[in-house]
Design a protein around this motif. Structure first.
Motif, PDB file in Angstrom:
ATOM      1  N   ASN A 137     -17.556   2.629   1.273  1.00  0.00           N
ATOM      2  CA  ASN A 137     -16.569   1.542   1.217  1.00  0.00           C
ATOM      3  C   ASN A 137     -15.321   1.964   0.443  1.00  0.00           C
ATOM      4  O   ASN A 137     -14.198   1.613   0.811  1.00  0.00           O
ATOM      5  N   SER A 138     -15.539   2.724  -0.622  1.00  0.00           N
ATOM      6  CA  SER A 138     -14.425   3.193  -1.441  1.00  0.00           C
ATOM      7  C   SER A 138     -13.506   4.124  -0.653  1.00  0.00           C
ATOM      8  O   SER A 138     -12.281   4.042  -0.751  1.00  0.00           O
ATOM      9  N   LEU A 139     -14.098   5.001   0.160  1.00  0.00           N
ATOM     10  CA  LEU A 139     -13.296   5.913   0.981  1.00  0.00           C
ATOM     11  C   LEU A 139     -12.455   5.148   1.996  1.00  0.00           C
ATOM     12  O   LEU A 139     -11.280   5.465   2.214  1.00  0.00           O
ATOM     13  N   VAL A 140     -13.052   4.131   2.615  1.00  0.00           N
ATOM     14  CA  VAL A 140     -12.327   3.294   3.579  1.00  0.00           C
ATOM     15  C   VAL A 140     -11.155   2.599   2.883  1.00  0.00           C
ATOM     16  O   VAL A 140     -10.025   2.587   3.387  1.00  0.00           O
ATOM     17  N   THR A 141     -11.423   2.029   1.698  1.00  0.00           N
ATOM     18  CA  THR A 141     -10.386   1.324   0.930  1.00  0.00           C
ATOM     19  C   THR A 141      -9.244   2.265   0.561  1.00  0.00           C
ATOM     20  O   THR A 141      -8.066   1.916   0.667  1.00  0.00           O
ATOM     21  N   LYS A 142      -9.591   3.482   0.138  1.00  0.00           N
ATOM     22  CA  LYS A 142      -8.554   4.452  -0.252  1.00  0.00           C
ATOM     23  C   LYS A 142      -7.711   4.873   0.957  1.00  0.00           C
ATOM     24  O   LYS A 142      -6.501   5.070   0.830  1.00  0.00           O
ATOM     25  N   ASP A 143      -8.352   5.009   2.117  1.00  0.00           N
ATOM     26  CA  ASP A 143      -7.604   5.337   3.337  1.00  0.00           C
ATOM     27  C   ASP A 143      -6.581   4.237   3.643  1.00  0.00           C
ATOM     28  O   ASP A 143      -5.423   4.524   3.944  1.00  0.00           O
ATOM     29  N   TYR A 144      -7.034   2.967   3.569  1.00  0.00           N
ATOM     30  CA  TYR A 144      -6.136   1.841   3.831  1.00  0.00           C
ATOM     31  C   TYR A 144      -5.005   1.800   2.809  1.00  0.00           C
ATOM     32  O   TYR A 144      -3.853   1.540   3.149  1.00  0.00           O
ATOM     33  N   ARG A 145      -5.344   2.075   1.548  1.00  0.00           N
ATOM     34  CA  ARG A 145      -4.312   2.033   0.502  1.00  0.00           C
ATOM     35  C   ARG A 145      -3.249   3.093   0.752  1.00  0.00           C
ATOM     36  O   ARG A 145      -2.055   2.862   0.539  1.00  0.00           O
ATOM     37  N   ILE A 147      -2.385   4.299   3.714  1.00  0.00           N
ATOM     38  CA  ILE A 147      -1.592   3.831   4.856  1.00  0.00           C
ATOM     39  C   ILE A 147      -0.563   2.796   4.403  1.00  0.00           C
ATOM     40  O   ILE A 147       0.621   2.874   4.755  1.00  0.00           O
ATOM     41  N   VAL A 148      -1.022   1.827   3.605  1.00  0.00           N
ATOM     42  CA  VAL A 148      -0.126   0.776   3.099  1.00  0.00           C
ATOM     43  C   VAL A 148       0.980   1.401   2.247  1.00  0.00           C
ATOM     44  O   VAL A 148       2.156   1.073   2.391  1.00  0.00           O
ATOM     45  N   SER A 149       0.595   2.318   1.364  1.00  0.00           N
ATOM     46  CA  SER A 149       1.557   2.956   0.460  1.00  0.00           C
ATOM     47  C   SER A 149       2.631   3.735   1.210  1.00  0.00           C
ATOM     48  O   SER A 149       3.809   3.697   0.845  1.00  0.00           O
ATOM     49  N   ASN A 150       2.222   4.435   2.277  1.00  0.00           N
ATOM     50  CA  ASN A 150       3.152   5.311   3.010  1.00  0.00           C
ATOM     51  C   ASN A 150       3.933   4.611   4.108  1.00  0.00           C
ATOM     52  O   ASN A 150       5.011   5.081   4.490  1.00  0.00           O
ATOM     53  N   SER A 151       3.387   3.513   4.647  1.00  0.00           N
ATOM     54  CA  SER A 151       3.963   2.939   5.861  1.00  0.00           C
ATOM     55  C   SER A 151       4.576   1.546   5.705  1.00  0.00           C
ATOM     56  O   SER A 151       5.361   1.121   6.542  1.00  0.00           O
ATOM     57  N   TYR A 152       4.202   0.815   4.642  1.00  0.00           N
ATOM     58  CA  TYR A 152       4.645  -0.571   4.510  1.00  0.00           C
ATOM     59  C   TYR A 152       5.915  -0.674   3.667  1.00  0.00           C
ATOM     60  O   TYR A 152       6.149   0.140   2.772  1.00  0.00           O
ATOM     61  N   THR A 153       6.705  -1.705   3.953  1.00  0.00           N
ATOM     62  CA  THR A 153       7.859  -2.018   3.114  1.00  0.00           C
ATOM     63  C   THR A 153       7.343  -2.643   1.813  1.00  0.00           C
ATOM     64  O   THR A 153       6.160  -3.020   1.709  1.00  0.00           O
ATOM     65  N   LEU A 181       1.523  -0.938  -7.060  1.00  0.00           N
ATOM     66  CA  LEU A 181       2.124  -0.837  -5.721  1.00  0.00           C
ATOM     67  C   LEU A 181       3.247   0.205  -5.651  1.00  0.00           C
ATOM     68  O   LEU A 181       3.784   0.456  -4.579  1.00  0.00           O
ATOM     69  N   GLY A 182       3.592   0.802  -6.802  1.00  0.00           N
ATOM     70  CA  GLY A 182       4.679   1.785  -6.817  1.00  0.00           C
ATOM     71  C   GLY A 182       6.042   1.139  -6.672  1.00  0.00           C
ATOM     72  O   GLY A 182       6.974   1.723  -6.117  1.00  0.00           O
ATOM     73  N   LEU A 183       6.164  -0.098  -7.180  1.00  0.00           N
ATOM     74  CA  LEU A 183       7.423  -0.846  -7.098  1.00  0.00           C
ATOM     75  C   LEU A 183       7.906  -1.170  -8.514  1.00  0.00           C
ATOM     76  O   LEU A 183       7.171  -1.007  -9.481  1.00  0.00           O
ATOM     77  N   THR A 184       9.148  -1.640  -8.623  1.00  0.00           N
ATOM     78  CA  THR A 184       9.654  -2.072  -9.934  1.00  0.00           C
ATOM     79  C   THR A 184       9.279  -3.537 -10.145  1.00  0.00           C
ATOM     80  O   THR A 184       9.124  -4.300  -9.174  1.00  0.00           O
ATOM     81  N   PRO A 185       9.148  -3.974 -11.404  1.00  0.00           N
ATOM     82  CA  PRO A 185       8.887  -5.398 -11.681  1.00  0.00           C
ATOM     83  C   PRO A 185       9.965  -6.303 -11.082  1.00  0.00           C
ATOM     84  O   PRO A 185       9.666  -7.419 -10.636  1.00  0.00           O
ATOM     85  N   GLU A 186      11.220  -5.818 -11.035  1.00  0.00           N
ATOM     86  CA  GLU A 186      12.329  -6.604 -10.468  1.00  0.00           C
ATOM     87  C   GLU A 186      12.103  -6.851  -8.975  1.00  0.00           C
ATOM     88  O   GLU A 186      12.356  -7.959  -8.473  1.00  0.00           O
ATOM     89  N   THR A 187      11.607  -5.817  -8.281  1.00  0.00           N
ATOM     90  CA  THR A 187      11.315  -5.959  -6.850  1.00  0.00           C
ATOM     91  C   THR A 187      10.212  -6.984  -6.623  1.00  0.00           C
ATOM     92  O   THR A 187      10.316  -7.837  -5.728  1.00  0.00           O
ATOM     93  N   ILE A 188       9.175  -6.924  -7.451  1.00  0.00           N
ATOM     94  CA  ILE A 188       8.078  -7.887  -7.340  1.00  0.00           C
ATOM     95  C   ILE A 188       8.584  -9.307  -7.568  1.00  0.00           C
ATOM     96  O   ILE A 188       8.244 -10.238  -6.821  1.00  0.00           O
ATOM     97  N   SER A 189       9.427  -9.493  -8.588  1.00  0.00           N
ATOM     98  CA  SER A 189       9.992 -10.820  -8.882  1.00  0.00           C
ATOM     99  C   SER A 189      10.803 -11.341  -7.698  1.00  0.00           C
ATOM    100  O   SER A 189      10.700 -12.520  -7.331  1.00  0.00           O
ATOM    101  N   ARG A 190      11.606 -10.458  -7.112  1.00  0.00           N
ATOM    102  CA  ARG A 190      12.432 -10.855  -5.958  1.00  0.00           C
ATOM    103  C   ARG A 190      11.550 -11.273  -4.778  1.00  0.00           C
ATOM    104  O   ARG A 190      11.816 -12.294  -4.128  1.00  0.00           O
TER     105      ARG A 190
END
Length: 198
Positions: A137-145, A147-153, A181-190
């Motif tokens: 399950n952990s391997l599946v979760t890491k694969d999805y993470r 994908i999300v990290s590299n492909s999502y806005t 998520l590799g984002l800034t706190p300002e981005t999260i707030s926005r």
């Protein structure tokens, strides 16, 4: 002692969601663990130390992370009730840890040493199966993470997390979610403001 039994109930319940245990096995499993309490912001593990235990979170939240040369945290994972946490390479191979682990909330853990982990999985083979399911399950979760990290806005990353881990959004400070998520706190707030207006 009663508190320990309550912690152990959480562990057994989690195990039984994956595999079936006899009453004898439940009692035997308990003998391999030691309880530990952590205060908020207290370290479980620091980079450079040896990770001597695999830890099950019975109560609270922990985070694992690396520090860059500026001292900024890069969060690898959060561990809530029912989750396991360690620097797994350090634990299994007995090498120096590259991760730091500390408590976001006051937390209660059940910890198992490498020696006891190996004994337990040999003496109670169903536990070997249990951990194999967790690792899969952990391997599946890491694969999805990945994908999300590299492909999502940025907004897609946040909404994906909010949909799949609503408890994380409620309980973890948004500055830590930003790091995860590799984002800034300002981005999260926005993003949060935009979502609240919709």
């Amino acid at each position: 002692m009663k508190k320990y039994f309550l912690m152990f109930d959480v562990l057994i319940s989690h195990i039984q969601n994956k595999v079936d245990l006899t009453e004898e096995q439940k009692n035997e499993i308990q003998s391999f663990f030691i309880p530990k309490k952590l205060r908020k912001k207290q370290y479980l593990l620091q980079e450079g130390d040896l990770c001597r235990n695999l830890s099950f979170v019975a109560k609270g939240i922990l985070k694992s992370y690396t520090l860059d040369e500026k001292g900024s945290e890069h969060i690898n994972m959060f561990a809530f009730e029912g989750w396991w946490i360690s620097d797994f390479n350090s634990f299994i191979n007995q090498e120096k840890a590259v991760l730091n682990i500390d408590a976001i909330e006051d937390s209660e853990l059940l910890m198992i040493s490498l020696e006891n982990y190996e004994k337990m999985t040999l003496q109670i083979p169903i536990m070997d199966r249990y951990f194999r399911i967790l690792y899969q399950n952990s391997l599946v979760t890491k694969d999805y993470r990945l994908i999300v990290s590299n492909s999502y806005t940025a907004e897609e990353k946040y909404t994906y997390l909010a949909k799949n881990n609503p408890d994380m959004i409620k309980r973890v400070p948004h500055t830590l979610i930003a790091s995860y998520l590799g984002l800034t706190p300002e981005t999260i707030s926005r993003i949060r403001k935009k979502i609240s207006k919709q």
